[in-house]
Design a protein around this motif. Structure first.
Motif, short mmCIF file in Angstrom:
data_model
loop_
_atom_site.label_atom_id
_atom_site.label_comp_id
_atom_site.label_asym_id
_atom_site.label_seq_id
_atom_site.Cartn_x
_atom_site.Cartn_y
_atom_site.Cartn_z
N ALA A 1 0.82 -1.21 0.00
CA ALA A 1 0.00 0.00 0.00
C ALA A 1 0.85 1.26 0.00
CB ALA A 1 -0.93 -0.01 1.21
N GLY A 2 1.99 1.20 0.70
CA GLY A 2 2.90 2.34 0.70
C GLY A 2 2.48 3.49 1.57
N VAL A 3 1.68 3.24 2.61
CA VAL A 3 1.27 4.29 3.53
C VAL A 3 1.51 3.83 4.97
CG1 VAL A 3 -0.48 5.22 1.97
CG2 VAL A 3 -1.12 3.50 3.66
N ASP A 4 1.74 4.79 5.86
CA ASP A 4 1.86 4.47 7.28
C ASP A 4 1.14 5.48 8.16
OD1 ASP A 4 3.47 6.68 7.09
OD2 ASP A 4 5.34 5.64 7.58
N ASN A 5 0.40 6.41 7.52
CA ASN A 5 -0.33 7.42 8.28
C ASN A 5 -1.57 7.81 7.50
OD1 ASN A 5 -1.15 9.39 10.03
ND2 ASN A 5 0.80 10.52 10.04
N LEU A 6 -2.71 7.74 8.12
CA LEU A 6 -3.97 8.13 7.50
C LEU A 6 -4.75 9.03 8.44
CD1 LEU A 6 -5.13 4.65 6.08
CD2 LEU A 6 -4.25 6.56 4.73
N THR A 7 -5.55 9.91 7.85
CA THR A 7 -6.46 10.70 8.68
C THR A 7 -7.77 9.94 8.83
OG1 THR A 7 -7.45 11.86 6.81
CG2 THR A 7 -5.43 12.79 7.73
N ILE A 8 -8.54 10.33 9.81
CA ILE A 8 -9.85 9.71 10.01
C ILE A 8 -10.71 9.87 8.75
CG2 ILE A 8 -12.02 9.87 11.31
CD1 ILE A 8 -9.92 8.56 12.95
N GLN A 9 -10.62 11.05 8.13
CA GLN A 9 -11.42 11.28 6.92
C GLN A 9 -10.99 10.37 5.78
OE1 GLN A 9 -14.23 13.27 6.69
NE2 GLN A 9 -14.40 12.08 4.78
N GLN A 10 -9.68 10.15 5.64
CA GLN A 10 -9.21 9.26 4.59
C GLN A 10 -9.69 7.83 4.82
OE1 GLN A 10 -5.00 10.05 4.97
NE2 GLN A 10 -4.97 11.44 3.19
N VAL A 11 -9.72 7.41 6.08
CA VAL A 11 -10.23 6.06 6.39
C VAL A 11 -11.71 5.97 6.03
CG1 VAL A 11 -10.64 4.40 8.23
CG2 VAL A 11 -8.52 5.73 8.21
N LYS A 12 -12.47 7.00 6.37
CA LYS A 12 -13.89 6.99 6.00
C LYS A 12 -14.07 6.93 4.49
CE LYS A 12 -15.51 9.60 10.05
NZ LYS A 12 -16.13 10.86 10.53
N ASP A 13 -13.24 7.67 3.74
CA ASP A 13 -13.32 7.66 2.28
C ASP A 13 -12.98 6.28 1.71
OD1 ASP A 13 -14.03 10.31 2.32
OD2 ASP A 13 -12.01 11.06 1.89
N ILE A 14 -12.01 5.60 2.31
CA ILE A 14 -11.64 4.27 1.84
C ILE A 14 -12.78 3.28 2.07
CG2 ILE A 14 -10.12 2.29 2.32
CD1 ILE A 14 -7.89 4.35 2.91
#
Length: 558
Positions: free
Chosen positions: A365-378
């Motif tokens: 995936a290449g990520v190690d930090n997400l915002t709450i909004q990004q998680v909701k969008d996913i």
């Protein structure tokens, strides 16, 4: 585990039986170390102290006062003054301070003293413990000169030094050097033996070498090595040397041990209160493994108790407990991630531990930090590819969730999504074969371990799990742990804003009967042994050492 949890875990361990043993052993070693060193390892002790090191101070005139000194003195007085002005006396006390006699063979290198640029003119032994020791030391005195390629070391006895003393004095009185006047720079004690507590003083008369300018040198060096012992300059012995420090540490550790024992004696024993019978603990797949480990510890002390565990999911577990009748109420307990909406008024909840969860992603995936909004969008399908969130290659997102029976899913929906997860679209977790037109590929797995396995295996996958299980999988380089809004998933970041956590509860049907395995096991969960086991596994026990609930376990929203 954070620093606070680590310190709490250390305190718990030290207050346990094994911790008391560690404290006791540490105190014993600290107190015994100086005695072992003194009486077994370096049992021979020789100390010396320079008592006097200065000019003779008997010059009849002041050579350095040109107006009132040597300029007005008789030539004979000036010559005597020049002789005395460059002469000094050194007094050294040598003392056997150990508890064993020292024999000549104990010296690997004999004790010797050198005096910088000063030359030895005479020496004597005084204040010996008895006349026999004085004569023994006197007979063994050797005087030597510095070794150079042109002049090898020459050692002579005191009689030779004193035989040349009149010639030296006569030569100085005549203002000329005596012929063949050797220069001895050091004194050595050959074949020295000292009984315990014996001591003596060495008095050495010295003169600065010809050509030396300036104040009288006060340099003194010693050289020696004592087998199974030590030789110390008494002036340089620190007031708080390592024996004093280790003994003090030992005393402090002993005090800590006594305090720990007093606390242990003043509270109920840590050993399990045993009961005979059977108990089944079911529910949360995230928390069942650690309860299984604690149950094994309890069974090791109480072999009459048969405790089994089964990961059925928080919701399923509570539903199974609800219809249990009075006859079987002490044979079933259920683990739930957070308070269960399925629990009726006849179910009793006991807070066990704080459980912190984390989002996990496949390495691709290449990520190690997400915002709450990004998680909701996913999870809503608005973001379907990782290249929408970070620069880099296109990697489709696959969601690995839990079923409706999962307490972890319930916590994720409440604390992170703020709503329900989307519908199930996949069985394989690789494509939406249930609904080819679906915006997201979302599969479900029944346990935490299965979620972690799928996330590690499916490129671009994302899921969620409790932190201890996720860290174990990440250590095997199978997946990555994700920060939320810049907060690392840990109990220490909860107050800073980390949201994905809950409290693990153990539900029972009413109050357990006294003497039942269930009642004894619930008591055991609050013991130092069980608390240490929880902390080692990465959980924060709700019951603290003082018997009170951790503040995190008393919040109304968990």
């Amino acid at each position: 585990m954070g620093v606070g949890a680590t310190m709490q875990s250390l305190a718990e361990i030290l207050s346990s039986d094994s911790g008391s043993l560690v404290l006791g052993l540490a105190a014993l070693v600290a107190i015994a170390a100086p005695f072992i060193d003194r009486y077994f390892i370096r049992r021979r002790r020789l100390t010396f102290r320079v008592l006097y090191n200065s000019k003779i101070g008997l010059s009849p005139i002041d050579l350095h006062d040109g107006e009132n000194g040597s300029a007005q003195a008789a030539p004979q007085l000036e010559q005597v003054a020049r002789l005395l002005d460059r002469m000094s006396i050194v007094v050294i006390r040598v003392h056997n301070t150990g508890s064993f006699d020292i024999a000549p063979g104990d010296f690997e290198i004999p004790l010797s003293f050198t005096f910088g640029s000063r030359i030895v003119w005479d020496a004597r032994v005084s204040d010996a413990t008895d006349d026999g020791l004085r004569q023994h030391v006197r007979d063994g005195l050797e005087f030597f000169t510095r070794e150079t390629p042109q002049k090898p070391v020459e050692a002579v006895k005191l009689s030779r030094v004193r035989a040349l003393l009149p010639k030296r004095l006569a030569g100085l009185a005549a203002a000329e050097a005596p012929p063949e006047a050797p220069e001895w720079h050091g004194v050595r004690f050959a074949r020295l033996s000292l009984k315990r507590k014996e001591k003596f003083k060495l008095v050495v008369v010295l003169r600065e070498s010809d050509g030396y300018e300036g104040e009288i040198s006060k340099e003194i060096d010693h050289h020696a090595r004592l087998a199974a012992g030590r030789i110390k300059d008494d002036r340089k012995q620190r007031r708080f040397g390592w024996p004093v420090i280790t003994t003090a540490v030992g005393v402090l550790l002993t005090g800590a041990l006594l305090a720990t024992l007093l606390v242990s004696w003043s509270r109920p024993g840590d050993s399990a209160q045993c009961a005979t019978g059977k108990l089944s603990v079911e529910g949360s797949s995230a928390f069942v493994p650690i309860i299984d480990s604690i149950a094994a510890e309890y069974h090791g002390q109480c072999d009459g108790a048969a405790i089994t565990t089964r990961a059925t999911g928080s919701v399923t577990g509570v539903r199974a407990l609800a219809p249990v009748d009075a006859a079987g109420k002490d044979e079933l307990a259920v683990l739930s991630d957070g308070r269960s909406g399925e629990a009726g008024p006849d179910l009793e909840a006991k807070a066990v531990a704080v459980v912190v969860y984390t989002l996990v992603v496949n390495r691709g995936a290449g990520v190690d930090n997400l915002t709450i909004q990004q998680v909701k969008d996913i999870f809503s399908g608005r973001v379907r590819n990782w290249d929408q969130l970070r620069p880099g290659p296109s990697v489709p997102i696959g969601i690995v969730g839990r079923g409706q029976e999962s307490g972890t899913r319930k916590t994720f929906e409440q604390k992170v999504l703020g709503g329900a997860e989307d519908r199930l679209t996949s069985d394989s977790c690789r494509k939406p074969e249930r609904d080819p037109a679906a915006a997201t590929t979302r599969c479900e797995r029944g346990t935490t371990a299965e979620v972690l396995t799928e996330v590690a295996a499916v490129p671009g996958a994302i899921g969620y799990a409790d932190v201890p299980a996720a860290k174990a999988a990440a250590a095997r380089n199978q997946l990555g742990i994700v920060q939320l809004d810049g907060h690392y998933p840990d109990v220490t970041t909860i107050d800073a804003g980390y949201r994905f956590w809950t409290v693990e509860y153990l539900y029972t049907k009413g109050v357990p009967s006294n003497g039942s395995v269930l009642k004894r096991f619930l008591d055991y969960l609050a013991s130092p042994t069980a608390r240490a086991e929880l902390q080692d596994a990465g959980y924060t026990p709700c019951v603290a050492k003082d018997g009170l609930l951790d503040p995190l376990c008393t919040r109304p929203d968990i």
